[in-house]
Design a protein around this motif. Structure first.
Motif, PDB file in Angstrom:
ATOM      1  N   LYS A  71       0.802  -1.247  -0.136  1.00  0.00           N
ATOM      2  CA  LYS A  71      -0.054  -0.196   0.005  1.00  0.00           C
ATOM      3  C   LYS A  71       0.983   1.301   0.113  1.00  0.00           C
ATOM      4  CE  LYS A  71      -4.186  -1.788   0.251  1.00  0.00           C
ATOM      5  NZ  LYS A  71      -5.260  -1.941  -0.742  1.00  0.00           N
ATOM      6  N   GLU A  72       2.394   1.211  -0.251  1.00  0.00           N
ATOM      7  CA  GLU A  72       3.106   2.329   0.017  1.00  0.00           C
ATOM      8  C   GLU A  72       2.850   3.459  -1.180  1.00  0.00           C
ATOM      9  OE1 GLU A  72       7.190   0.971   0.828  1.00  0.00           O
ATOM     10  OE2 GLU A  72       6.711   0.468   2.872  1.00  0.00           O
ATOM     11  N   ASP A  73       2.708   2.804  -2.348  1.00  0.00           N
ATOM     12  CA  ASP A  73       2.728   3.456  -3.589  1.00  0.00           C
ATOM     13  C   ASP A  73       1.312   4.362  -3.358  1.00  0.00           C
ATOM     14  OD1 ASP A  73       5.082   2.768  -4.573  1.00  0.00           O
ATOM     15  OD2 ASP A  73       4.045   1.229  -5.800  1.00  0.00           O
ATOM     16  N   GLU A  74       0.218   3.672  -2.761  1.00  0.00           N
ATOM     17  CA  GLU A  74      -1.005   4.337  -3.040  1.00  0.00           C
ATOM     18  C   GLU A  74      -1.057   5.494  -1.789  1.00  0.00           C
ATOM     19  OE1 GLU A  74      -5.578   2.932  -1.511  1.00  0.00           O
ATOM     20  OE2 GLU A  74      -4.180   1.662  -2.167  1.00  0.00           O
ATOM     21  N   LEU A  75      -0.338   5.023  -0.819  1.00  0.00           N
ATOM     22  CA  LEU A  75      -0.145   6.176   0.286  1.00  0.00           C
ATOM     23  C   LEU A  75       0.388   7.447  -0.309  1.00  0.00           C
ATOM     24  CD1 LEU A  75      -0.936   6.890   3.333  1.00  0.00           C
ATOM     25  CD2 LEU A  75       1.252   5.827   3.915  1.00  0.00           C
ATOM     26  N   GLU A  76       1.651   7.198  -1.045  1.00  0.00           N
ATOM     27  CA  GLU A  76       2.432   8.258  -1.574  1.00  0.00           C
ATOM     28  C   GLU A  76       1.605   8.957  -2.466  1.00  0.00           C
ATOM     29  OE1 GLU A  76       7.038   7.635  -1.692  1.00  0.00           O
ATOM     30  OE2 GLU A  76       5.841   6.464  -3.206  1.00  0.00           O
ATOM     31  N   ARG A  77       0.784   8.403  -3.607  1.00  0.00           N
ATOM     32  CA  ARG A  77       0.173   9.234  -4.386  1.00  0.00           C
ATOM     33  C   ARG A  77      -1.330  10.016  -3.675  1.00  0.00           C
ATOM     34  NH1 ARG A  77       0.249   4.145  -7.042  1.00  0.00           N
ATOM     35  NH2 ARG A  77      -1.870   3.449  -6.543  1.00  0.00           N
ATOM     36  N   LEU A  78      -1.682   9.500  -2.618  1.00  0.00           N
ATOM     37  CA  LEU A  78      -2.858  10.061  -1.847  1.00  0.00           C
ATOM     38  C   LEU A  78      -2.211  11.381  -1.148  1.00  0.00           C
ATOM     39  CD1 LEU A  78      -5.722  10.021  -0.243  1.00  0.00           C
ATOM     40  CD2 LEU A  78      -4.214   9.031   1.687  1.00  0.00           C
ATOM     41  N   LEU A  79      -1.158  11.332  -0.396  1.00  0.00           N
ATOM     42  CA  LEU A  79      -0.613  12.209   0.492  1.00  0.00           C
ATOM     43  C   LEU A  79      -0.042  13.381  -0.489  1.00  0.00           C
ATOM     44  CD1 LEU A  79       0.657  10.623   3.601  1.00  0.00           C
ATOM     45  CD2 LEU A  79      -1.582  11.730   3.346  1.00  0.00           C
ATOM     46  N   ALA A  80       0.825  13.015  -1.623  1.00  0.00           N
ATOM     47  CA  ALA A  80       1.487  13.975  -2.496  1.00  0.00           C
ATOM     48  C   ALA A  80       1.289  13.425  -3.932  1.00  0.00           C
ATOM     49  CB  ALA A  80       3.047  13.661  -2.141  1.00  0.00           C
ATOM     50  N   PRO A  81       0.012  13.862  -4.285  1.00  0.00           N
ATOM     51  CA  PRO A  81      -0.196  13.482  -5.607  1.00  0.00           C
ATOM     52  C   PRO A  81       0.382  14.285  -6.750  1.00  0.00           C
ATOM     53  CG  PRO A  81      -1.994  15.037  -4.753  1.00  0.00           C
ATOM     54  CD  PRO A  81      -0.999  14.584  -3.597  1.00  0.00           C
ATOM     55  N   SER A  82       0.935  15.476  -6.402  1.00  0.00           N
ATOM     56  CA  SER A  82       1.574  16.171  -7.526  1.00  0.00           C
ATOM     57  C   SER A  82       3.024  15.521  -7.822  1.00  0.00           C
ATOM     58  CB  SER A  82       1.840  17.722  -7.127  1.00  0.00           C
ATOM     59  OG  SER A  82       2.637  17.774  -6.233  1.00  0.00           O
ATOM     60  N   THR A  83       3.697  14.711  -6.902  1.00  0.00           N
ATOM     61  CA  THR A  83       4.853  14.192  -7.098  1.00  0.00           C
ATOM     62  C   THR A  83       4.748  12.838  -7.598  1.00  0.00           C
ATOM     63  OG1 THR A  83       5.698  15.660  -5.160  1.00  0.00           O
ATOM     64  CG2 THR A  83       6.966  13.627  -5.774  1.00  0.00           C
ATOM     65  N   HIS A  84       3.635  12.296  -7.141  1.00  0.00           N
ATOM     66  CA  HIS A  84       3.642  10.674  -7.585  1.00  0.00           C
ATOM     67  C   HIS A  84       2.429  10.403  -8.347  1.00  0.00           C
ATOM     68  CE1 HIS A  84       6.735   9.933  -4.575  1.00  0.00           C
ATOM     69  NE2 HIS A  84       6.087  10.527  -3.845  1.00  0.00           N
ATOM     70  N   GLY A  85       1.754  11.475  -8.927  1.00  0.00           N
ATOM     71  CA  GLY A  85       0.847  11.300 -10.047  1.00  0.00           C
ATOM     72  C   GLY A  85      -0.300  10.641  -9.673  1.00  0.00           C
ATOM     73  N   GLY A  86      -0.899  11.191  -8.369  1.00  0.00           N
ATOM     74  CA  GLY A  86      -1.939  10.788  -7.947  1.00  0.00           C
ATOM     75  C   GLY A  86      -3.522  11.507  -8.359  1.00  0.00           C
TER      76      GLY A  86
END
Length: 223
Positions: A208-223
């Motif tokens: 779930k780490e990638d999902e969490l990154e996209r949730l909290l920092a979408p501009s950096t991780h393409g969320g």
């Protein structure tokens, strides 16, 4: 809590001092007579014995211990001690020191290790934690729970800046543990807002780490 430490070198003694200061009972075990220095840690019990031998661990009454820390400079010895502690003496929790990074994969439940501690990985995580914003940094792996303790410095453009932590739709089985802000620790109650620059400590399954990154920092991780 009663803790046995296999290896009475500088690392083992340092751990022992910290645990004794925190009110725990500590037994230091080492097969090298030159390492038995009770004056260095006067509050500990000492045993001259080989932590890889069943007879030695029986003499240490390992079944009475809540934790075994394998802290020798030999990865093989640390693995054997952990395995014997877990399978033969039923020690509830084992912590294994990893000396050589190439051996880290061995320090798993299969060898009786609940938690492995790799100095190179810890140092790398601390460097990353100091310089990254908006990226998850894995600090610690919980072997039995198949989850990780991770850290993220919340970027200014996170969609949750200024919002109560209880409104963040965290992935399943993910939990916000602590908010660090301006040197203070904040308990993450549902009403506690998060701010730009907050260091968030979370427990999250690895998948779930990638999902969490996209949730909290979408501009950096393409969320």
């Amino acid at each position: 809590m009663r803790v046995a430490i296999a290896g009475a070198g500088a690392v083992g003694r340092s751990i022992a001092r910290e645990l004794i200061t925190n009110g725990h009972e500590v037994l230091l075990i080492d097969k090298n007579a030159g390492s038995i220095k009770p004056e260095r840690v006067p509050g500990a019990e000492w045993l001259l014995a080989d932590c890889c031998e069943m007879s030695s661990l029986t003499e240490a009454r390992l079944e009475r211990c809540d934790v075994l820390i394998s802290a020798t400079g030999d990865d093989k010895a640390n693995l054997v001690a952990s395995l014997l502690a877990k399978t033969e003496f039923g020690v509830p929790r084992t912590v294994g020191r990893v000396n050589h990074p190439n051996n880290e994969w061995l320090f798993s439940e299969a060898w009786g290790v609940d938690v492995n501690v790799s100095t190179p990985r810890i140092m790398s995580a601390l460097v990353e934690e100091a310089v990254t914003v908006g990226d998850l940094v894995r600090l610690f792996t919980f072997r039995q729970g198949k989850a990780n303790l991770v850290e993220m410095t919340l970027p200014a453009d996170s969609p949750y800046v200024g919002k109560p932590s209880g409104l963040i739709p965290l992935p399943d089985n993910c939990a916000l543990v602590t908010i660090l802000r301006d040197g203070q620790v904040y308990v993450p109650s549902a009403e506690q807002p998060v701010e730009s620059g907050d260091e968030l400590l979370l427990v999250v399954p690895a998948e779930k780490e990638d999902e969490l990154e996209r949730l909290l920092a979408p501009s950096t991780h393409g969320g």
